[in-house]
Design a protein around this motif. Structure first.
Motif, mmCIF file in Angstrom:
data_model
loop_
_atom_site.group_PDB
_atom_site.id
_atom_site.type_symbol
_atom_site.label_atom_id
_atom_site.label_comp_id
_atom_site.label_asym_id
_atom_site.label_seq_id
_atom_site.Cartn_x
_atom_site.Cartn_y
_atom_site.Cartn_z
ATOM 1 N N MET A 1 0.818 -1.201 0.000
ATOM 2 C CA MET A 1 0.000 0.000 0.000
ATOM 3 C C MET A 1 0.857 1.258 0.000
ATOM 4 S SD MET A 1 -3.276 -0.960 2.431
ATOM 5 C CE MET A 1 -2.303 -1.339 3.889
ATOM 6 N N SER B 1 2.143 1.807 -3.646
ATOM 7 C CA SER B 1 1.085 2.283 -4.535
ATOM 8 C C SER B 1 0.666 3.710 -4.187
ATOM 9 C CB SER B 1 -0.124 1.347 -4.457
ATOM 10 O OG SER B 1 -0.658 1.321 -3.142
ATOM 11 N N THR B 2 0.660 4.061 -2.893
ATOM 12 C CA THR B 2 0.282 5.414 -2.483
ATOM 13 C C THR B 2 1.303 6.438 -2.971
ATOM 14 O OG1 THR B 2 -0.877 4.582 -0.534
ATOM 15 C CG2 THR B 2 -0.196 6.886 -0.497
ATOM 16 N N THR C 1 -4.321 4.754 0.760
ATOM 17 C CA THR C 1 -4.217 4.131 -0.567
ATOM 18 C C THR C 1 -5.449 4.419 -1.406
ATOM 19 O OG1 THR C 1 -2.863 2.371 0.397
ATOM 20 C CG2 THR C 1 -3.818 1.957 -1.771
#
Length: 302
Positions: free
Chosen positions: A37, A40-41, A108
């Motif tokens: 996460m 991706s964030t 996220t």
């Protein structure tokens, strides 16, 4: 879907959110999930930050791509200890990993939703390059994305509450409760047949009705049974309402705190857009505040 990595972790969060909450409840594999996460964030916020800074110049786009993920992660680092200590003070049994994973789910979702709005922001940047409108548009996009992310956060806290992780573990005082005393059966009395029909008065005028439904002798713990007058209806359990723990109430206070810290930090790290009439600068002097600037921008537009 359990092995999704990188940007694909958002697909698992959206499709299998109950599985995510169950993983947080069990404290299972949270280090890897939190790392996915986090990656991706950062990527999503960097891409969206580049869109914000592209209004001014390429150099501003590069710096905004760094500062926007930094804004969210520093705000999380400042506010996460408060959330964790809130839970400890009121008896919640969440670990640091569980608290971090819970908040990272919200971040996220926020970051990926903002990235989904990036093409719309680029469209208005190309077709209507007005600085005030572009700034308000992207503030609205980030606010909407944050609201959706916070809904995931509150939903996850409710799941943890259902599993009893937001309340202290009940203490067993004096060992198990003794079994209730049962009066000895009269050997001369005939044994009662639970399936035998029972005749009971139906109303006050002397009429009777026959009940053939078996009625349980003892209700399960935590439930009360309501007997209906109809002979063919089963007893309906009446669940007892669970009290809301203080941790759930303090979550909303923490969300407000997170918002105030984030907006002040955003004002400190500005510019993200870059005023068209000013030269590139990494930071600006700290004067005024975020909310006053938004009101000035709205007044300028109208």
């Amino acid at each position: 879907m359990a092995n999704s990595s990188g940007l694909l972790v958002i697909e698992r969060i959206l499709r299998d959110r109950q599985g995510i909450w169950q993983q947080v409840v069990e404290d299972r594999g949270l280090t890897r999930l939190t790392g996915q996460m986090l990656v991706s964030t950062v990527i999503a916020l960097a891409c969206y930050g580049a869109v914000l800074g592209s209004f001014h110049s390429v150099l501003m786009a590069l710096t905004s791509a760094v500062k926007l993920p930094l804004l969210f992660l520093v705000t999380l680092a400042i506010c996460l200890p408060t959330l964790y200590l809130f839970n400890l003070v009121f008896g919640a049994r969440l670990s640091v990993r569980q608290s971090l994973s819970l908040v990272m789910v919200a971040l996220t979702v926020t970051a990926m939703l903002a990235l989904a709005f990036a093409p719309i922001s680029l469209f208005f940047l190309i077709t209507a390059p007005d600085y005030g409108f572009f700034k308000l548009l992207n503030v609205a996009i980030l606010a909407l994305s944050a609201l959706v992310g916070l809904r995931f956060l509150t939903g996850g806290m409710k799941v943890l509450n259902e599993h009893g992780l937001l309340a202290p573990r009940p203490a067993l005082a004096g060992g198990p409760a003794p079994a209730p005393a049962v009066p000895p059966a009269d050997p001369a009395a005939p044994a009662a047949d639970p399936a035998a029909p029972v005749t009971v008065p139906a109303n006050g005028n002397g009429a009777t009705a026959t009940l053939t439904q078996t009625v349980p002798a003892q209700a399960p713990p935590g439930q009360q049974f309501v007997l209906h007058p109809h002979p063919h209806m089963r007893p309906v359990p009446r669940p007892q309402a669970a009290a809301t723990p203080p941790s759930m109430a303090l979550l909303y206070v923490w969300i407000l705190l997170f918002g105030f810290v984030g907006t002040q930090l955003a004002w400190t790290l500005r510019p993200f857009f870059g005023s068209p009439g000013m030269k590139f600068s990494l930071y600006r002097d700290i004067d005024g505040n975020f909310y006053a600037e938004i009101f000035r921008t709205i007044a300028h537009l109208f």
